[in-house]
Write a protein that holds these residues in place. Sequence first.
Motif, PDB file in Angstrom:
ATOM      1  N   THR A 339       0.827  -1.206   0.000  1.00  0.00           N
ATOM      2  CA  THR A 339       0.000   0.000   0.000  1.00  0.00           C
ATOM      3  C   THR A 339       0.860   1.255   0.000  1.00  0.00           C
ATOM      4  O   THR A 339       0.563   2.230  -0.718  1.00  0.00           O
ATOM      5  CB  THR A 339      -0.943  -0.005   1.215  1.00  0.00           C
ATOM      6  OG1 THR A 339      -1.780  -1.170   1.152  1.00  0.00           O
ATOM      7  CG2 THR A 339      -1.819   1.232   1.232  1.00  0.00           C
ATOM      8  N   PRO A 344      -3.556   2.411  -2.538  1.00  0.00           N
ATOM      9  CA  PRO A 344      -4.608   1.478  -2.098  1.00  0.00           C
ATOM     10  C   PRO A 344      -5.117   0.612  -3.258  1.00  0.00           C
ATOM     11  O   PRO A 344      -6.236   0.779  -3.750  1.00  0.00           O
ATOM     12  CB  PRO A 344      -5.691   2.410  -1.566  1.00  0.00           C
ATOM     13  CG  PRO A 344      -5.528   3.660  -2.374  1.00  0.00           C
ATOM     14  CD  PRO A 344      -4.056   3.802  -2.635  1.00  0.00           C
ATOM     15  N   TYR A 347      -5.580  -6.326  -3.454  1.00  0.00           N
ATOM     16  CA  TYR A 347      -6.725  -7.229  -3.294  1.00  0.00           C
ATOM     17  C   TYR A 347      -6.170  -8.589  -2.888  1.00  0.00           C
ATOM     18  O   TYR A 347      -5.312  -9.140  -3.585  1.00  0.00           O
ATOM     19  CB  TYR A 347      -7.520  -7.345  -4.593  1.00  0.00           C
ATOM     20  CG  TYR A 347      -8.184  -6.059  -5.008  1.00  0.00           C
ATOM     21  CD1 TYR A 347      -9.533  -5.821  -4.755  1.00  0.00           C
ATOM     22  CD2 TYR A 347      -7.448  -5.058  -5.642  1.00  0.00           C
ATOM     23  CE1 TYR A 347     -10.135  -4.628  -5.125  1.00  0.00           C
ATOM     24  CE2 TYR A 347      -8.042  -3.862  -6.026  1.00  0.00           C
ATOM     25  CZ  TYR A 347      -9.381  -3.654  -5.759  1.00  0.00           C
ATOM     26  OH  TYR A 347      -9.978  -2.464  -6.127  1.00  0.00           O
ATOM     27  N   THR A 362     -10.721  -6.341  -0.158  1.00  0.00           N
ATOM     28  CA  THR A 362     -10.484  -5.169  -0.999  1.00  0.00           C
ATOM     29  C   THR A 362      -9.561  -4.198  -0.265  1.00  0.00           C
ATOM     30  O   THR A 362      -9.301  -4.364   0.937  1.00  0.00           O
ATOM     31  CB  THR A 362     -11.811  -4.467  -1.305  1.00  0.00           C
ATOM     32  OG1 THR A 362     -12.350  -3.943  -0.067  1.00  0.00           O
ATOM     33  CG2 THR A 362     -12.817  -5.435  -1.926  1.00  0.00           C
ATOM     34  N   PRO A 363      -9.068  -3.166  -0.950  1.00  0.00           N
ATOM     35  CA  PRO A 363      -8.256  -2.162  -0.235  1.00  0.00           C
ATOM     36  C   PRO A 363      -8.997  -1.547   0.950  1.00  0.00           C
ATOM     37  O   PRO A 363      -8.392  -1.243   1.978  1.00  0.00           O
ATOM     38  CB  PRO A 363      -7.965  -1.123  -1.318  1.00  0.00           C
ATOM     39  CG  PRO A 363      -8.002  -1.901  -2.600  1.00  0.00           C
ATOM     40  CD  PRO A 363      -9.085  -2.917  -2.401  1.00  0.00           C
ATOM     41  N   GLN A 364     -10.301  -1.375   0.795  1.00  0.00           N
ATOM     42  CA  GLN A 364     -11.091  -0.809   1.895  1.00  0.00           C
ATOM     43  C   GLN A 364     -11.144  -1.767   3.084  1.00  0.00           C
ATOM     44  O   GLN A 364     -11.042  -1.344   4.252  1.00  0.00           O
ATOM     45  CB  GLN A 364     -12.511  -0.490   1.408  1.00  0.00           C
ATOM     46  CG  GLN A 364     -12.588   0.614   0.351  1.00  0.00           C
ATOM     47  CD  GLN A 364     -12.111   0.185  -1.024  1.00  0.00           C
ATOM     48  OE1 GLN A 364     -12.180  -1.005  -1.369  1.00  0.00           O
ATOM     49  NE2 GLN A 364     -11.621   1.142  -1.815  1.00  0.00           N
ATOM     50  N   ASP A 365     -11.292  -3.061   2.804  1.00  0.00           N
ATOM     51  CA  ASP A 365     -11.286  -4.058   3.874  1.00  0.00           C
ATOM     52  C   ASP A 365      -9.953  -4.046   4.615  1.00  0.00           C
ATOM     53  O   ASP A 365      -9.915  -4.081   5.856  1.00  0.00           O
ATOM     54  CB  ASP A 365     -11.511  -5.469   3.308  1.00  0.00           C
ATOM     55  CG  ASP A 365     -12.921  -5.683   2.789  1.00  0.00           C
ATOM     56  OD1 ASP A 365     -13.864  -5.147   3.398  1.00  0.00           O
ATOM     57  OD2 ASP A 365     -13.069  -6.393   1.775  1.00  0.00           O
ATOM     58  N   ALA A 367      -7.745  -1.687   4.837  1.00  0.00           N
ATOM     59  CA  ALA A 367      -7.535  -0.447   5.594  1.00  0.00           C
ATOM     60  C   ALA A 367      -8.309  -0.480   6.909  1.00  0.00           C
ATOM     61  O   ALA A 367      -7.815  -0.033   7.950  1.00  0.00           O
ATOM     62  CB  ALA A 367      -7.971   0.757   4.758  1.00  0.00           C
ATOM     63  N   ALA A 368      -9.515  -1.049   6.864  1.00  0.00           N
ATOM     64  CA  ALA A 368     -10.352  -1.089   8.067  1.00  0.00           C
ATOM     65  C   ALA A 368      -9.947  -2.217   9.005  1.00  0.00           C
ATOM     66  O   ALA A 368     -10.060  -2.077  10.233  1.00  0.00           O
ATOM     67  CB  ALA A 368     -11.824  -1.255   7.667  1.00  0.00           C
ATOM     68  N   ARG A 437     -16.253  -9.676   8.144  1.00  0.00           N
ATOM     69  CA  ARG A 437     -14.940  -9.939   7.545  1.00  0.00           C
ATOM     70  C   ARG A 437     -14.340 -11.200   8.159  1.00  0.00           C
ATOM     71  O   ARG A 437     -14.378 -11.410   9.366  1.00  0.00           O
ATOM     72  CB  ARG A 437     -14.000  -8.758   7.758  1.00  0.00           C
ATOM     73  CG  ARG A 437     -14.442  -7.482   7.042  1.00  0.00           C
ATOM     74  CD  ARG A 437     -13.360  -6.401   7.119  1.00  0.00           C
ATOM     75  NE  ARG A 437     -13.783  -5.193   6.434  1.00  0.00           N
ATOM     76  CZ  ARG A 437     -14.370  -4.155   7.035  1.00  0.00           C
ATOM     77  NH1 ARG A 437     -14.587  -4.194   8.353  1.00  0.00           N
ATOM     78  NH2 ARG A 437     -14.733  -3.099   6.344  1.00  0.00           N
TER      79      ARG A 437
END
Length: 548
Positions: A339, A344, A347, A362-365, A367-368, A437
Amino acid sequence: MRLVGAHGLRRFGIVGVGAQELLDRAADESVAAGVLWRAGAIPRDPRVLRATARASAQWGQLGGLPAASAAAYPERVALVDDRGELAYAEFAERVFRAANGFRATLPANPTIGILCRNHADALVALFGAIAAGARVVLLNTDFSARQVDAVSGREKLDALVYDDEFDTTTTGFEGIRWCAWQGDKSFAALVDAASPAEPPQPERPGSFVALTSGSTGMPKGVPRKTGRSLVISAGLLSKIPLRGNESVLVSAPVFHGWGLIVTALSLTLGSTVILHRRFDATRVLTDLERYGCSTLAAVPTMLRRLLATDRVANANLHALRIVGSGGARLDSLLEQQITDTFGPVLYNLYGSTEAAYISIATPQDLAAAPGCAGIPPRGVKVRIADSAGRPLPPNTEGRILIRSAGQLEAYTDGRTGSVVDGYLDTGDRGRIDADGRLFVAGRSDGMIVSGGENVFPEELELALLTHPAIADAAVTAVDDAEFGQRLRAYVVAAEDVSIDESAVRGHVAAELPRSRMPRDVVFVEALPRTASGKVVRATLTQLQAEHA
């Protein structure tokens, strides 16, 4: 879009199930069609749509793929490999020739093995064999001669397409052999001599067999039908936004499910697929720049080597929007490094040979929830269960069970996987958080009980790999008089960096509970890995014998 009707249900093979499940699957297919339409995988041009439907009906989804894409993009470059470029029309003709060559040489509905690295003729052999109605067995390029002999006998191969470097590995095979890379060029001769006309529809649809890695014994065969369900393709595209007319570099081996599905979807979308027979980090960077690639499909070991090159910091990768990782687990440091370097775009796919893909982060997953395996796409159900198969609440660790269109029904030798209430046991343990998740702890059969606590070797491996002075690591279980079992860590130090056992132990103490502290830390020069990123089993066996 409208729900699939009764006739559509029969087309997709949805029979013999309960009414609610019928409706659920119909809804999944309807949603999948919408995903594929938005991604550009379903042609807008009526002429091309008719050609695609005809090719799929004639030779199956995989066997008909080259002809379908050639109808839409005849002059566009389909494949680039170490030999050069192949346009879609040329690719489709070569697949037809291969199919006709197989039909003229072999009995009806033969079984053909393919033992090739990533190159265009490996795909010509695969698609051509399926178009001819063959059953294709995808052999792992890391297999030993003994494994090749065992698989060839068990799967009853009629013929073998292979690269010349595997000549010694395949000497025990007594069927017809065609060399597809260098050597006597016998596969090229077969193709060039065959008719370019459309092959007739085979008596039965072609199919392929994926093989397990054989890391815990002899490789098992997992049959895959090239059916008409849209859910598997759409599920991946709903998470990883592959699109058409782009350049996609596939470093992951195409004999592996991860490399194969990215290649097939990219060709369906009309993109150019770049293949390297052997992974070279500098060359990958060069081709990512040269072709303006939007996507890199790789395994974690490759990504780690890519980040270690001097060129990566100055590479012009403005078009790169997807770095896909599969085949093995990512450690959190590598996630962060990817990253930081590329943005970002990461995958992370979690799956297995028996279950296809299970979830995609995903990048959002990431990051969270760093370290997660993401949320399963539509069409895949995941249950975390206790030893009796009963569902467990969120954030409770248990067995990872899955239910999907891609799950194993039975191995090619007739054995079945462990199934509970229609859910396949993946052999992994993990948990699902409150947001849905998935987090994977490790293999159920690799777990040890140390001092009364459940301990996974993978957990220690991932922690070790977050140390900047550790280039690679592997962990095995060893007997221990006091605790029953403990862990032994094999560590490869990074170049030009000093690290000792006390530094390793200090790092582990800061990252993990005391029960994860290795009993032994052994420094080694290297840990050879397979093409899919796993440590070679023979290496670990030898190391365990040397340090018993």
